[in-house]
Design a protein around this motif. Sequence first.
Motif, mmCIF file in Angstrom:
data_model
loop_
_atom_site.group_PDB
_atom_site.id
_atom_site.type_symbol
_atom_site.label_atom_id
_atom_site.label_comp_id
_atom_site.label_asym_id
_atom_site.label_seq_id
_atom_site.Cartn_x
_atom_site.Cartn_y
_atom_site.Cartn_z
ATOM 1 N N ALA A 31 0.901 -1.125 -0.086
ATOM 2 C CA ALA A 31 0.010 0.103 -0.030
ATOM 3 C C ALA A 31 0.837 1.290 -0.198
ATOM 4 N N SER A 32 1.956 1.216 0.852
ATOM 5 C CA SER A 32 2.928 2.498 0.852
ATOM 6 C C SER A 32 3.401 2.710 -0.641
ATOM 7 N N VAL A 33 3.901 1.676 -1.425
ATOM 8 C CA VAL A 33 4.470 1.885 -2.550
ATOM 9 C C VAL A 33 3.442 2.425 -3.421
ATOM 10 N N VAL A 34 2.210 2.225 -3.561
ATOM 11 C CA VAL A 34 1.171 2.616 -4.341
ATOM 12 C C VAL A 34 1.021 4.085 -3.957
ATOM 13 N N ALA A 38 1.811 7.502 -6.364
ATOM 14 C CA ALA A 38 0.486 8.349 -6.527
ATOM 15 C C ALA A 38 0.866 9.836 -5.963
ATOM 16 N N MET A 39 1.404 9.914 -4.942
ATOM 17 C CA MET A 39 1.811 11.345 -4.215
ATOM 18 C C MET A 39 3.145 11.727 -5.235
ATOM 19 N N ALA A 40 3.946 11.000 -5.609
ATOM 20 C CA ALA A 40 5.144 11.562 -6.766
ATOM 21 C C ALA A 40 4.521 12.148 -7.779
ATOM 22 N N ALA A 41 3.544 11.626 -8.391
ATOM 23 C CA ALA A 41 2.841 11.933 -9.439
ATOM 24 C C ALA A 41 2.437 13.309 -9.039
ATOM 25 N N LEU A 42 1.502 13.363 -7.938
ATOM 26 C CA LEU A 42 1.040 14.658 -7.577
ATOM 27 C C LEU A 42 2.075 15.980 -7.411
ATOM 28 N N VAL A 43 2.957 15.303 -6.832
ATOM 29 C CA VAL A 43 4.110 16.354 -6.379
ATOM 30 C C VAL A 43 4.420 17.391 -8.007
ATOM 31 N N ALA A 150 9.687 4.601 1.690
ATOM 32 C CA ALA A 150 8.615 4.505 0.556
ATOM 33 C C ALA A 150 8.508 5.602 -0.420
ATOM 34 N N LEU A 151 8.403 6.995 0.239
ATOM 35 C CA LEU A 151 8.559 8.253 -0.456
ATOM 36 C C LEU A 151 9.991 8.408 -1.177
ATOM 37 N N ALA A 152 11.040 8.192 -0.392
ATOM 38 C CA ALA A 152 12.447 8.287 -0.652
ATOM 39 C C ALA A 152 12.644 7.259 -2.011
ATOM 40 N N LEU A 153 11.955 6.423 -2.137
ATOM 41 C CA LEU A 153 12.179 5.313 -3.093
ATOM 42 C C LEU A 153 11.706 5.858 -4.574
ATOM 43 N N THR A 154 10.473 6.489 -4.371
ATOM 44 C CA THR A 154 9.861 7.004 -5.365
ATOM 45 C C THR A 154 9.605 8.228 -5.941
ATOM 46 N N VAL A 155 9.490 9.236 -5.001
ATOM 47 C CA VAL A 155 9.481 10.727 -5.181
ATOM 48 C C VAL A 155 10.856 11.160 -5.871
ATOM 49 N N PRO A 156 11.875 10.975 -5.404
ATOM 50 C CA PRO A 156 13.192 11.424 -6.223
ATOM 51 C C PRO A 156 13.329 11.066 -7.592
ATOM 52 N N ALA A 157 13.045 9.768 -7.928
ATOM 53 C CA ALA A 157 12.860 9.247 -9.143
ATOM 54 C C ALA A 157 12.040 9.833 -10.190
ATOM 55 N N LEU A 293 9.710 22.329 -8.215
ATOM 56 C CA LEU A 293 10.041 21.076 -8.059
ATOM 57 C C LEU A 293 11.351 20.286 -7.649
ATOM 58 N N ALA A 294 12.354 21.113 -7.577
ATOM 59 C CA ALA A 294 13.637 20.772 -7.194
ATOM 60 C C ALA A 294 13.734 20.336 -5.885
ATOM 61 N N PRO A 295 13.198 21.155 -4.822
ATOM 62 C CA PRO A 295 13.354 20.739 -3.320
ATOM 63 C C PRO A 295 12.552 19.400 -3.154
ATOM 64 N N GLY A 296 11.436 18.960 -4.146
ATOM 65 C CA GLY A 296 10.860 17.773 -3.777
ATOM 66 C C GLY A 296 11.800 16.332 -3.945
ATOM 67 N N ALA A 297 12.764 16.651 -4.636
ATOM 68 C CA ALA A 297 13.667 15.342 -4.940
ATOM 69 C C ALA A 297 14.642 15.305 -3.702
ATOM 70 N N TYR A 298 14.678 16.169 -2.801
ATOM 71 C CA TYR A 298 15.707 16.143 -1.746
ATOM 72 C C TYR A 298 14.950 15.949 -0.369
ATOM 73 N N LEU A 299 13.528 16.315 -0.304
ATOM 74 C CA LEU A 299 12.780 16.303 1.016
ATOM 75 C C LEU A 299 12.797 14.795 1.445
ATOM 76 N N PRO A 300 12.203 14.174 0.584
ATOM 77 C CA PRO A 300 11.975 12.584 1.222
ATOM 78 C C PRO A 300 13.258 11.902 1.875
ATOM 79 N N ILE A 301 14.233 12.014 1.017
ATOM 80 C CA ILE A 301 15.582 11.686 1.503
ATOM 81 C C ILE A 301 16.121 12.256 2.700
ATOM 82 N N ARG A 302 15.922 13.528 2.952
ATOM 83 C CA ARG A 302 16.227 14.443 4.225
ATOM 84 C C ARG A 302 15.304 13.790 5.502
ATOM 85 N N GLN A 303 14.041 13.418 5.193
ATOM 86 C CA GLN A 303 13.427 13.232 6.052
ATOM 87 C C GLN A 303 13.633 11.459 6.512
#
Length: 561
Positions: A31-34, A38-43, A150-157, A293-303
């Motif tokens: 569920a987390s990956v799904v 979806a949240m990465a696409a929304l970002v 889960a966010l760090a694996l999908t959002v930055p990519a 959009l650029a900060p969104g690539a770093y935020l999940p990994i920072r978190q």
Amino acid sequence: MTTLNVRTASSPPLDPRLVRRSRAVRTYLAASVVIATAMAALVVGQSWLIARVVSEGFERSGLVDVVTAAVLALAAVILTRAALGWLHAVVSARAAARVKVQLREEVVGRLLDGAPHHGARPESSHVVTLLGPGMDKLDTYFARYLPQLALALTVPAVVVVAVFVADPLSGITIAVTLPLIVVFMVLVGYMTRDRTERRWRAMVRLSHHFADVLDGLVVLKVFGRSRNQTKGIAEVGERNRKETMGALRLAFLSSFVLELVATISVALVAVSIGLRIVEGHLSLMTGLFVLVLAPGAYLPIRQVGAHFHDSAEGQAVADDVYAILDDQDVAVRRTVAPDLGGATIVVDDVSVSYPGRTTPALAPTSLVLEPGRVLAVTGSSGCGKSTLVDVLMGFVAPTTGRVTVRAADGTTYDLADIDLASWRSRMAWVPQVPGLLSGTVAGNVRLGARDASDDEVAEALRDAGAPDLSPQREVHEGGANLSAGERRRLAVARALLRVRRAGATVMLLDEPTAGLDTAAEEDVRRALRAADVTVLVVAHRRALVDDADRVVPLVPAGMAA
């Protein structure tokens, strides 16, 4: 105390044991990956809409239809992201609750089922700390760390791909600087993990110290030393406080380092974009899209880095949980125990050693329990008599040697292959420290045979040298309101009732007459002879030893060597 495991540098961010043993974790990860995808696409969509609103507003001077539509779409995307974030939090909270319930049930069941263990049993204070505040550490592990993982694996990519399509130079810049965040996160994570594990161990030590003082409080008060323990508890508590504050300080510093590196990385992208927009080499729409959009690539990994201490605490707890759950025989025992009425039980060169101890708890021992005979085991304290009884009950697995059963028909069975529930159903057991439950004397005696009548309970008490113990007498938890002799006689009565009513054909008794007067001891000796079953009795008193058909003396492991 059970051996506490320490995570190694190669420990994965997600403990694979949680995934293997818990269906809730597997469902939650899917569920987390799904949700994270979806949240990465929304970002990406949100960044594009923000850029569209700003650029169109400047270029067309106001809220024209295109800008209005973009604002409404942006509001819908923001609301959808908020809903998905809420859903992610709910799923993680429910997963944490289900995993905690499952692990608590497994730990309690493991400690109560009496399966053989290969190490020392964990202390009660450690179990209480583990199942209480310790297990609560999994809340932050599931609610904060794993969602961010889960966010760090999908959002930055997704962000890097979207930025590269819009502006290849900015995409390359983000792709090059992202590993810096990971490197600093790993370096900080090592320090945070070690400090967090030290804090957990400090809390465990505090609980152990407090439990030890509480257990010996009566003795300390008798000798006037109870006040001196205040200083000891204060010192252990102060160490726990220092470890806690050190872990918090390091967590804040680690967050600062990651924020600094991420800010510098975003600044590199922003400077490049600003210069090219001024020179006319990049459109305002594209520049704003990439910049938002650029900060969104770093935020999940920072978190992930910021919540790494939640991972360290959660996995430190998981290590201790699985140290208990994994300390058991992995083989499935399918052989039903034979009838022990005419069976011979052979202890063949059995020894028991515990991890972390240089001297075996039981030196290599061999003996034969013949059907219908009484065998007395003697020896000084610490030579392994109680450990031998634990081996025969199946509570402890032998380190070397084996226990075999030769049935009346000549068939030989290995205790390691026999189903322990069926094995123990043929046993009547009196431990060195009898376990009693809150209730009545009759209720505790009936643990040996639940369908026994009042007359049978009274007869068992009488034969155990306890005619003065009223079956209706109240018993507090652990028999706290009974004397040591009363507790022992009650346990003997329970064992006798198990032989008479439940069909037990082997009795294992660990010092059944300790603390009894001569008359009560005579009653117990007479009852054991009249039981006409196979008996192994650990004995110190001369009269009980003289009654035995055979005596086996044990010697301490050091002397045996």
